[in-house]
Scaffold this active site. Structure first.
Site, PDB file in Angstrom:
ATOM      1  N   GLU A  66       0.842  -1.202   0.000  1.00 41.59           N
ATOM      2  CA  GLU A  66       0.000   0.000   0.000  1.00 41.59           C
ATOM      3  C   GLU A  66       0.877   1.253   0.000  1.00 41.59           C
ATOM      4  O   GLU A  66       0.605   2.232  -0.695  1.00 41.59           O
ATOM      5  CB  GLU A  66      -0.911   0.006   1.229  1.00 41.59           C
ATOM      6  CG  GLU A  66      -1.796   1.247   1.314  1.00 41.59           C
ATOM      7  CD  GLU A  66      -2.747   1.250   2.512  1.00 41.59           C
ATOM      8  OE1 GLU A  66      -2.397   0.651   3.547  1.00 41.59           O
ATOM      9  OE2 GLU A  66      -3.827   1.844   2.408  1.00 41.59           O
ATOM     10  N   GLU A  98       3.201  10.797  11.123  1.00 38.34           N
ATOM     11  CA  GLU A  98       3.985  10.567  12.355  1.00 38.34           C
ATOM     12  C   GLU A  98       4.431   9.098  12.413  1.00 38.34           C
ATOM     13  O   GLU A  98       5.584   8.795  12.731  1.00 38.34           O
ATOM     14  CB  GLU A  98       3.148  10.893  13.600  1.00 38.34           C
ATOM     15  CG  GLU A  98       2.827  12.360  13.795  1.00 38.34           C
ATOM     16  CD  GLU A  98       1.679  12.852  12.905  1.00 38.34           C
ATOM     17  OE1 GLU A  98       0.963  12.010  12.330  1.00 38.34           O
ATOM     18  OE2 GLU A  98       1.513  14.077  12.774  1.00 38.34           O
TER      19      GLU A  98
HETATM   20  C1  LIG Z   1      -9.313   9.185   3.403  1.00 35.92           C
HETATM   21  C2  LIG Z   1      -9.039   7.987   4.269  1.00 35.92           C
HETATM   22  C3  LIG Z   1      -9.292   6.720   3.787  1.00 35.92           C
HETATM   23  C4  LIG Z   1      -9.079   5.605   4.592  1.00 35.92           C
HETATM   24  N1  LIG Z   1      -9.378   4.367   4.081  1.00 35.92           N
HETATM   25  C5  LIG Z   1      -9.206   3.282   4.858  1.00 35.92           C
HETATM   26  C6  LIG Z   1      -9.588   1.976   4.373  1.00 35.92           C
HETATM   27  O1  LIG Z   1     -10.055   1.830   3.237  1.00 35.92           O
HETATM   28  N2  LIG Z   1      -9.427   0.923   5.184  1.00 35.92           N
HETATM   29  C7  LIG Z   1      -8.915   1.034   6.449  1.00 35.92           C
HETATM   30  O2  LIG Z   1      -8.772   0.023   7.119  1.00 35.92           O
HETATM   31  N3  LIG Z   1      -8.577   2.255   6.951  1.00 35.92           N
HETATM   32  C8  LIG Z   1      -8.700   3.366   6.182  1.00 35.92           C
HETATM   33  N4  LIG Z   1      -8.361   4.606   6.676  1.00 35.92           N
HETATM   34  C9  LIG Z   1      -7.937   4.711   8.067  1.00 35.92           C
HETATM   35  C10 LIG Z   1      -6.473   5.070   8.262  1.00 35.92           C
HETATM   36  O3  LIG Z   1      -5.639   3.994   7.978  1.00 35.92           O
HETATM   37  C11 LIG Z   1      -6.341   5.535   9.712  1.00 35.92           C
HETATM   38  O4  LIG Z   1      -7.062   6.747   9.825  1.00 35.92           O
HETATM   39  C12 LIG Z   1      -4.918   5.747  10.137  1.00 35.92           C
HETATM   40  O5  LIG Z   1      -4.251   4.533  10.211  1.00 35.92           O
HETATM   41  C13 LIG Z   1      -4.827   6.486  11.481  1.00 35.92           C
HETATM   42  O6  LIG Z   1      -5.585   5.858  12.463  1.00 35.92           O
HETATM   43  P1  LIG Z   1      -6.625   6.678  13.370  1.00 35.92           P
HETATM   44  O7  LIG Z   1      -7.492   7.487  12.439  1.00 35.92           O
HETATM   45  O8  LIG Z   1      -7.292   5.719  14.275  1.00 35.92           O
HETATM   46  O9  LIG Z   1      -5.738   7.712  14.175  1.00 35.92           O
HETATM   47  P2  LIG Z   1      -4.920   7.406  15.506  1.00 35.92           P
HETATM   48  O10 LIG Z   1      -4.122   6.171  15.333  1.00 35.92           O
HETATM   49  O11 LIG Z   1      -5.843   7.491  16.677  1.00 35.92           O
HETATM   50  O12 LIG Z   1      -3.923   8.638  15.531  1.00 35.92           O
HETATM   51  C14 LIG Z   1      -4.315   9.941  15.955  1.00 35.92           C
HETATM   52  C15 LIG Z   1      -3.082  10.845  15.897  1.00 35.92           C
HETATM   53  O13 LIG Z   1      -2.082  10.373  16.805  1.00 35.92           O
HETATM   54  C16 LIG Z   1      -0.868  10.141  16.110  1.00 35.92           C
HETATM   55  N5  LIG Z   1      -0.190   8.952  16.670  1.00 35.92           N
HETATM   56  C17 LIG Z   1      -0.768   7.777  16.980  1.00 35.92           C
HETATM   57  N6  LIG Z   1       0.160   6.909  17.444  1.00 35.92           N
HETATM   58  C18 LIG Z   1       1.354   7.556  17.408  1.00 35.92           C
HETATM   59  C19 LIG Z   1       2.716   7.182  17.730  1.00 35.92           C
HETATM   60  N7  LIG Z   1       2.999   5.963  18.178  1.00 35.92           N
HETATM   61  N8  LIG Z   1       3.687   8.112  17.533  1.00 35.92           N
HETATM   62  C20 LIG Z   1       3.396   9.360  17.060  1.00 35.92           C
HETATM   63  N9  LIG Z   1       2.145   9.766  16.752  1.00 35.92           N
HETATM   64  C21 LIG Z   1       1.138   8.877  16.909  1.00 35.92           C
HETATM   65  C22 LIG Z   1      -1.254   9.913  14.676  1.00 35.92           C
HETATM   66  O14 LIG Z   1      -0.188  10.203  13.780  1.00 35.92           O
HETATM   67  C23 LIG Z   1      -2.443  10.861  14.511  1.00 35.92           C
HETATM   68  O15 LIG Z   1      -1.964  12.159  14.251  1.00 35.92           O
HETATM   69  C24 LIG Z   1      -8.580   5.757   5.902  1.00 35.92           C
HETATM   70  C25 LIG Z   1      -8.304   7.034   6.387  1.00 35.92           C
HETATM   71  C26 LIG Z   1      -8.536   8.143   5.592  1.00 35.92           C
HETATM   72  C27 LIG Z   1      -8.251   9.499   6.155  1.00 35.92           C
END
Ligand SMILES: Cc1cc2nc3c(=O)[nH]c(=O)nc-3n(C[C@H](O)[C@H](O)[C@H](O)COP(=O)(O)OP(=O)(O)OC[C@H]3O[C@@H](n4cnc5c(N)ncnc54)[C@H](O)[C@@H]3O)c2cc1C
Length: 408
Positions: free
Chosen positions: A264, A392
């Site tokens: 990916e 990040e």
């Molecule tokens: C347009 C779009 C399409 C998507 N499509 C899919 C899809 O088809 N299938 C799917 O499964 N997912 C999909 N996603 C989900 C995407 O993979 C997740 O949003 C992403 O992995 C972040 O997870 P979260 O939103 O739970 O944020 P979180 O993991 O809760 O993170 C929140 C914030 O904290 C930061 N953070 C978290 N942990 C750490 C760390 N250890 N060190 C530093 N910073 C950290 C992150 O960088 C972020 O800024 C999509 C997202 C978007 C925006």
């Protein structure tokens, strides 16, 4: 890039890439260029750098476009012949992408299937799974979505809680996924589930293929700030899935998922690059039209985007070379995704500055440049640093696994 010799050497893998085109390659370029000129549908040409993937009618058109490209032999060029691909050389694959960008063709709609699930099945799938699913990925007869993220499992994906329990020769699945792009139009989903809750979290996960028409699945759209609902919540309520749909061994889905995520961040970014190049070409056109081409500040910004685009492209060639020579994408593929997302957002910002207030006019108004794609793009690009791994997290991966920096 012309026939003038340009070469790039990948020190890490010591695999030089030579960009001199042979006669055969030049004739392939002519063939593909002529074909695209005749075949890119007018209603998709040039309207596709910020294309909707939420609208069912748009998705139907994009599906038909992939099918047409497949019939002409231009889908899965990089897949081995035994899996229905063309086993093409890196150079031919690169030429195809260049020509798709030149013709302002949209990306292929089944990109998750083509660049994530396809390679994963080639590596981890059974012969039956490969024979059943791979051909229909190529034709876009089966559109795939990725069911990985959950409300408490995004960056910390291994925390996922959706449960699958084996009952005879079926898994019974209960739980919830979120942010599932295109789930509302997908035929199938590649899903991560917890099959053993009593072991460390990475060790109890399995990778399963689920028919989206199975009873017990509810897809609920999530509206984004673009106004569209490209992604969804997906609920599983006693969904029964044949055990033969398991990919890899039970509870070893994490290593399968790592393969998928690496592709990916690596190959998929290369495909996304087609849209980025389309947008950059369009922006250049607008700069000239608006008489801004002599403004030194605008020139500087455009030059910087252009250089970034070239760097992204060359890094993409490096990855593709490695993969076509039998390698696997590694953690360094995260550089492409990270860099692409920054460039994507820079491009959207520069376009908004150059276009001015008109950049805010949405599709449907006669005043909207490029049919409102810039308004859509500026909003959509905000998500580039989140999807497929946040910036990040990618920096953490690069720091720890590529540069060898200390974890803390
Ligand atoms: C347009 C779009 C399409 C998507 N499509 C899919 C899809 O088809 N299938 C799917 O499964 N997912 C999909 N996603 C989900 C995407 O993979 C997740 O949003 C992403 O992995 C972040 O997870 P979260 O939103 O739970 O944020 P979180 O993991 O809760 O993170 C929140 C914030 O904290 C930061 N953070 C978290 N942990 C750490 C760390 N250890 N060190 C530093 N910073 C950290 C992150 O960088 C972020 O800024 C999509 C997202 C978007 C925006």
């Amino acid at each position: 890039m012309s026939t003038a010799a340009a070469s790039c050497s990948n020190a890490r893998y010591n695999t030089p890439v030579n960009f001199d085109f042979t006669e055969h390659e030049e004739s392939f370029r002519k063939e593909v260029r002529a074909w695209l000129e005749r075949n890119v549908p007018d209603d998709l040409r040039g309207r596709a750098f910020a294309a909707s993937r939420a609208d069912r009618e748009e998705v139907r058109k994009l599906r038909a476009w992939q099918k047409r490209m497949h019939e002409a032999g231009f889908v899965g060029m990089d897949w081995p012949r035994e899996f229905g691909g063309r086993g093409a050389s890196i150079v031919e694959q690169v030429i195809l992408y260049q020509e798709m960008a030149r013709a302002e063709s949209p990306q292929l709609v089944n990109r998750g299937g083509l660049s994530m699930l396809g390679p994963t099945l080639m590596k981890h799938g059974t012969r039956e799974q490969q024979a059943r699913f791979l051909p229909r990925i190529l034709t876009a007869d089966d559109l795939w979505c990725q069911g990985f993220s959950e409300p408490n499992a995004g960056s910390d994906l291994a925390n996922l809680q959706t449960r699958a329990v084996l009952d005879g020769d079926q898994f019974v699945i209960n739980g919830q996924k979120v942010w599932t792009s295109m789930a509302h139009v997908a035929d199938w989903c590649f899903l991560l589930v917890r099959t053993n809750p009593d072991v460390p979290k990475h060790k109890g996960i399995s990778f399963i293929l689920v028919d989206m028409k199975s009873p017990g699945i509810t897809v609920r759209p999530l509206r984004q700030m673009t106004g569209e609902a490209e992604f969804n919540e997906v609920f599983f309520d006693n969904v029964r899935v044949p055990a033969e749909n398991l990919v890899g061994r039970p509870n070893e889905g994490w290593s399968v998922a790592i393969t998928t995520l690496a592709y990916e961040r690596d190959l998929l970014t290369f495909i996304r690059h087609i849209s980025l190049r389309n947008a950059l070409q369009r922006l250049l056109g607008l700069v000239r039209e608006r008489g801004a081409a002599h403004d030194p500040v605008v020139r500087q910004k455009i030059a910087s985007l252009w250089i970034g685009e070239q760097a992204l492209k060359l890094n993409g060639y490096r990855s593709l070379t490695k993969i076509l020579r039998g390698g696997q994408p590694g953690p360094e593929g995260s550089t492409s995704k990270l860099f692409w997302s920054q460039l994507d957002q820079d491009l959207a910002r520069v376009a908004t500055e150059v276009i001015g207030p008109y950049a805010q006019i949405a599709h449907g108004s006669a005043w909207a440049p490029d049919e409102g794609q810039w308004e859509f793009y500026a909003l959509l690009a905000q998500a580039s640093g989140i999807r497929a791994g946040t910036s990040e997290i990618l920096r953490n991966i690069l720091g720890e696994r590529v540069l060898g920096l200390p974890k803390d």
